[in-house]
Design a protein around this motif. Sequence first.
Motif, PDB file in Angstrom:
ATOM      1  N   GLN A 316       0.833  -1.195   0.000  1.00  0.00           N
ATOM      2  CA  GLN A 316       0.000   0.000   0.000  1.00  0.00           C
ATOM      3  C   GLN A 316       0.875   1.255   0.000  1.00  0.00           C
ATOM      4  O   GLN A 316       1.902   1.297   0.682  1.00  0.00           O
ATOM      5  CB  GLN A 316      -0.891   0.042   1.244  1.00  0.00           C
ATOM      6  N   ALA A 317       0.425   2.267  -0.738  1.00  0.00           N
ATOM      7  CA  ALA A 317       1.033   3.591  -0.666  1.00  0.00           C
ATOM      8  C   ALA A 317       0.003   4.534  -0.063  1.00  0.00           C
ATOM      9  O   ALA A 317      -1.053   4.777  -0.658  1.00  0.00           O
ATOM     10  CB  ALA A 317       1.446   4.075  -2.048  1.00  0.00           C
ATOM     11  N   LEU A 318       0.297   5.025   1.152  1.00  0.00           N
ATOM     12  CA  LEU A 318      -0.596   5.940   1.849  1.00  0.00           C
ATOM     13  C   LEU A 318       0.020   7.331   1.835  1.00  0.00           C
ATOM     14  O   LEU A 318       1.239   7.478   1.967  1.00  0.00           O
ATOM     15  CB  LEU A 318      -0.829   5.463   3.281  1.00  0.00           C
ATOM     16  N   VAL A 319      -0.800   8.338   1.666  1.00  0.00           N
ATOM     17  CA  VAL A 319      -0.300   9.705   1.635  1.00  0.00           C
ATOM     18  C   VAL A 319       0.254  10.060   3.010  1.00  0.00           C
ATOM     19  O   VAL A 319      -0.435   9.914   4.030  1.00  0.00           O
ATOM     20  CB  VAL A 319      -1.407  10.687   1.235  1.00  0.00           C
ATOM     21  N   ALA A 320       1.506  10.498   3.047  1.00  0.00           N
ATOM     22  CA  ALA A 320       2.138  10.859   4.320  1.00  0.00           C
ATOM     23  C   ALA A 320       1.344  11.974   4.995  1.00  0.00           C
ATOM     24  O   ALA A 320       0.916  12.933   4.348  1.00  0.00           O
ATOM     25  CB  ALA A 320       3.575  11.309   4.084  1.00  0.00           C
ATOM     26  N   GLY A 321       1.112  11.806   6.291  1.00  0.00           N
ATOM     27  CA  GLY A 321       0.386  12.807   7.052  1.00  0.00           C
ATOM     28  C   GLY A 321      -1.085  12.523   7.213  1.00  0.00           C
ATOM     29  O   GLY A 321      -1.739  13.121   8.074  1.00  0.00           O
ATOM     30  N   GLU A 322      -1.647  11.618   6.392  1.00  0.00           N
ATOM     31  CA  GLU A 322      -3.034  11.225   6.585  1.00  0.00           C
ATOM     32  C   GLU A 322      -3.112  10.185   7.695  1.00  0.00           C
ATOM     33  O   GLU A 322      -2.130   9.535   8.026  1.00  0.00           O
ATOM     34  CB  GLU A 322      -3.630  10.692   5.284  1.00  0.00           C
ATOM     35  N   GLY A 323      -4.296  10.017   8.277  1.00  0.00           N
ATOM     36  CA  GLY A 323      -4.457   9.152   9.435  1.00  0.00           C
ATOM     37  C   GLY A 323      -4.376   7.675   9.091  1.00  0.00           C
ATOM     38  O   GLY A 323      -4.371   7.267   7.919  1.00  0.00           O
ATOM     39  N   ASP A 356      -0.045  -8.776   5.008  1.00  0.00           N
ATOM     40  CA  ASP A 356      -0.306 -10.157   4.604  1.00  0.00           C
ATOM     41  C   ASP A 356      -1.807 -10.441   4.653  1.00  0.00           C
ATOM     42  O   ASP A 356      -2.618  -9.547   4.914  1.00  0.00           O
ATOM     43  CB  ASP A 356       0.493 -11.141   5.465  1.00  0.00           C
ATOM     44  N   GLU A 357      -2.195 -11.698   4.389  1.00  0.00           N
ATOM     45  CA  GLU A 357      -3.617 -12.024   4.275  1.00  0.00           C
ATOM     46  C   GLU A 357      -4.364 -11.954   5.596  1.00  0.00           C
ATOM     47  O   GLU A 357      -5.593 -11.960   5.603  1.00  0.00           O
ATOM     48  CB  GLU A 357      -3.793 -13.409   3.635  1.00  0.00           C
ATOM     49  N   SER A 358      -3.653 -11.894   6.710  1.00  0.00           N
ATOM     50  CA  SER A 358      -4.319 -11.745   8.000  1.00  0.00           C
ATOM     51  C   SER A 358      -4.516 -10.279   8.370  1.00  0.00           C
ATOM     52  O   SER A 358      -5.153  -9.975   9.378  1.00  0.00           O
ATOM     53  CB  SER A 358      -3.497 -12.438   9.096  1.00  0.00           C
ATOM     54  N   GLY A 359      -3.965  -9.376   7.562  1.00  0.00           N
ATOM     55  CA  GLY A 359      -4.013  -7.956   7.870  1.00  0.00           C
ATOM     56  C   GLY A 359      -2.810  -7.469   8.644  1.00  0.00           C
ATOM     57  O   GLY A 359      -2.705  -6.280   8.971  1.00  0.00           O
ATOM     58  N   ARG A 360      -1.867  -8.376   8.939  1.00  0.00           N
ATOM     59  CA  ARG A 360      -0.670  -7.993   9.696  1.00  0.00           C
ATOM     60  C   ARG A 360       0.287  -7.206   8.797  1.00  0.00           C
ATOM     61  O   ARG A 360       0.522  -7.570   7.653  1.00  0.00           O
ATOM     62  CB  ARG A 360       0.012  -9.262  10.215  1.00  0.00           C
ATOM     63  N   VAL A 361       0.819  -6.125   9.338  1.00  0.00           N
ATOM     64  CA  VAL A 361       1.768  -5.310   8.597  1.00  0.00           C
ATOM     65  C   VAL A 361       3.162  -5.896   8.773  1.00  0.00           C
ATOM     66  O   VAL A 361       3.669  -6.000   9.894  1.00  0.00           O
ATOM     67  CB  VAL A 361       1.728  -3.846   9.055  1.00  0.00           C
ATOM     68  N   LEU A 362       3.773  -6.292   7.669  1.00  0.00           N
ATOM     69  CA  LEU A 362       5.079  -6.949   7.705  1.00  0.00           C
ATOM     70  C   LEU A 362       6.230  -5.961   7.602  1.00  0.00           C
ATOM     71  O   LEU A 362       7.341  -6.256   8.068  1.00  0.00           O
ATOM     72  CB  LEU A 362       5.184  -7.956   6.554  1.00  0.00           C
ATOM     73  N   ALA A 363       5.977  -4.818   6.975  1.00  0.00           N
ATOM     74  CA  ALA A 363       7.052  -3.836   6.798  1.00  0.00           C
ATOM     75  C   ALA A 363       6.446  -2.473   6.525  1.00  0.00           C
ATOM     76  O   ALA A 363       5.323  -2.372   5.999  1.00  0.00           O
ATOM     77  CB  ALA A 363       7.970  -4.238   5.647  1.00  0.00           C
ATOM     78  N   ARG A 364       7.196  -1.446   6.883  1.00  0.00           N
ATOM     79  CA  ARG A 364       6.816  -0.059   6.596  1.00  0.00           C
ATOM     80  C   ARG A 364       8.020   0.654   6.028  1.00  0.00           C
ATOM     81  O   ARG A 364       9.165   0.358   6.385  1.00  0.00           O
ATOM     82  CB  ARG A 364       6.299   0.666   7.834  1.00  0.00           C
ATOM     83  N   ARG A 365       7.779   1.649   5.202  1.00  0.00           N
ATOM     84  CA  ARG A 365       8.861   2.383   4.599  1.00  0.00           C
ATOM     85  C   ARG A 365       8.365   3.752   4.130  1.00  0.00           C
ATOM     86  O   ARG A 365       7.299   3.834   3.507  1.00  0.00           O
ATOM     87  CB  ARG A 365       9.439   1.609   3.406  1.00  0.00           C
ATOM     88  N   SER A 366       9.078   4.807   4.397  1.00  0.00           N
ATOM     89  CA  SER A 366       8.769   6.120   3.845  1.00  0.00           C
ATOM     90  C   SER A 366       9.272   6.169   2.411  1.00  0.00           C
ATOM     91  O   SER A 366      10.287   5.565   2.054  1.00  0.00           O
ATOM     92  CB  SER A 366       9.435   7.231   4.660  1.00  0.00           C
ATOM     93  N   LEU A 367       8.532   6.885   1.560  1.00  0.00           N
ATOM     94  CA  LEU A 367       8.885   6.972   0.146  1.00  0.00           C
ATOM     95  C   LEU A 367       8.575   8.377  -0.349  1.00  0.00           C
ATOM     96  O   LEU A 367       7.469   8.897  -0.110  1.00  0.00           O
ATOM     97  CB  LEU A 367       8.082   5.952  -0.668  1.00  0.00           C
ATOM     98  N   GLU A 368       9.518   8.977  -1.024  1.00  0.00           N
ATOM     99  CA  GLU A 368       9.281  10.279  -1.655  1.00  0.00           C
ATOM    100  C   GLU A 368       9.417  10.112  -3.158  1.00  0.00           C
ATOM    101  O   GLU A 368      10.396   9.586  -3.668  1.00  0.00           O
ATOM    102  CB  GLU A 368      10.284  11.319  -1.156  1.00  0.00           C
ATOM    103  N   VAL A 369       8.373  10.553  -3.865  1.00  0.00           N
ATOM    104  CA  VAL A 369       8.371  10.511  -5.311  1.00  0.00           C
ATOM    105  C   VAL A 369       8.572  11.930  -5.830  1.00  0.00           C
ATOM    106  O   VAL A 369       7.800  12.829  -5.498  1.00  0.00           O
ATOM    107  CB  VAL A 369       7.034   9.933  -5.850  1.00  0.00           C
ATOM    108  N   ARG A 370       9.616  12.132  -6.596  1.00  0.00           N
ATOM    109  CA  ARG A 370       9.939  13.476  -7.117  1.00  0.00           C
ATOM    110  C   ARG A 370       9.443  13.651  -8.550  1.00  0.00           C
ATOM    111  O   ARG A 370       9.312  12.708  -9.274  1.00  0.00           O
ATOM    112  CB  ARG A 370      11.459  13.705  -7.062  1.00  0.00           C
TER     113      ARG A 370
END
Length: 370
Positions: A316-323, A356-370
């Motif tokens: 998933q890509a979520l907009v930084a700063g949104e809840g 994953d399929e249980s809804g568990r978050v396996l990893a997080r990462r910040s990303l900036e697209v220029r």
Amino acid sequence: MTRLNTAWDSGHYLSALAQAEAAFREPPPGQDRDFFAQVLAWARSYVGDTQGAREAFGSAFPASPVTGIPKDVRQEEAVGAIVRAARERRVVILNEAHHVPMHRAFALRLALALREEGFAYFAAETFLPGVAELARKGYPSLGMGHYSKEPVFGDLIRNAMRVGYRLVPYEQEEGYTTVAAREQRQAINLMQRVLQRDPSAKVFVYAGFDHVLERPDRAGNVWMAQRLRELTGIDPLTIDQTRQAAFPLTGSVVLRSADGSFRALGEHTGKVDVQVFHPPETYANGRPVWLRDWLGRRPVEVPPDVIPGDQRVLVQALVAGEGSDAVPYDQVVLEPGRETRRLMLEPGRYELAVQDESGRVLARRSLEVR
């Protein structure tokens, strides 16, 4: 469906997809397989698989493209033509097929253009009663509605709020009983919540399928648009975009007759004011090209080190700063041994989450697209 809805409400999209796949393969006793074809189509569209969504829906409801364009009809670019026709109207009603995010991308383009013409209310079939309060957060959230959990719909809402639209729920809240009761309640809600409260209101209404019809269908059902016109005396500009064309198109177009009037074809003849036909969906790396051409997004590779190699995951890509309850900006399913799909993003800051399929978050990462 209860577990499925709970998964969607919690943002566990991959879990919902797995459940929809299982129900489609083996429907629960007494349940209609065609219904679960629709559910699977929704689930696939929510995770960025627009092609798979069309295939699932088509397995139960095969498309019947409109053929035989009349010789006296010409094609015209759709958004501009609709905006010009809407200038003297107070209500514009556009429909969608609930499994086709492309329709929401078109609705986004139209909503922005209509805002320039003074349209200030965005009423959507999907909205739940608390949508106005949730809008104060400034971003599209999972609690706003069902279909709006899909990322392109979320971005439609994000942009509508950005340019100052007020969000209006109008769906029947008591649950569906009959078509007539539902359509009448929808029309009454639009009348009472917007048109009576603000005599100068200009409203963009976004509905599903046949709610846009201004004449009864073959079964004699009277739909929301016709009931709204009869209740208020306001003639809405009604637009269908759910039919496919079996003739060449110059883009997303409307049809005009030689006398300048709009032309609708097939079963919508005489039942809507305008009919929009979109070109067939095309893909690059498994993603629809309209994300680039209509919404200005570009492909962004998922960082390889966040992808587990032994299981299916949702990125998933979520907009930084949104809840934490925000609708993702984009998301894709990645599977071992299959081509890695890319996210489609515009410049900005994002938070990546791998689920994953249980809804568990396996990893997080910040990303900036220029």
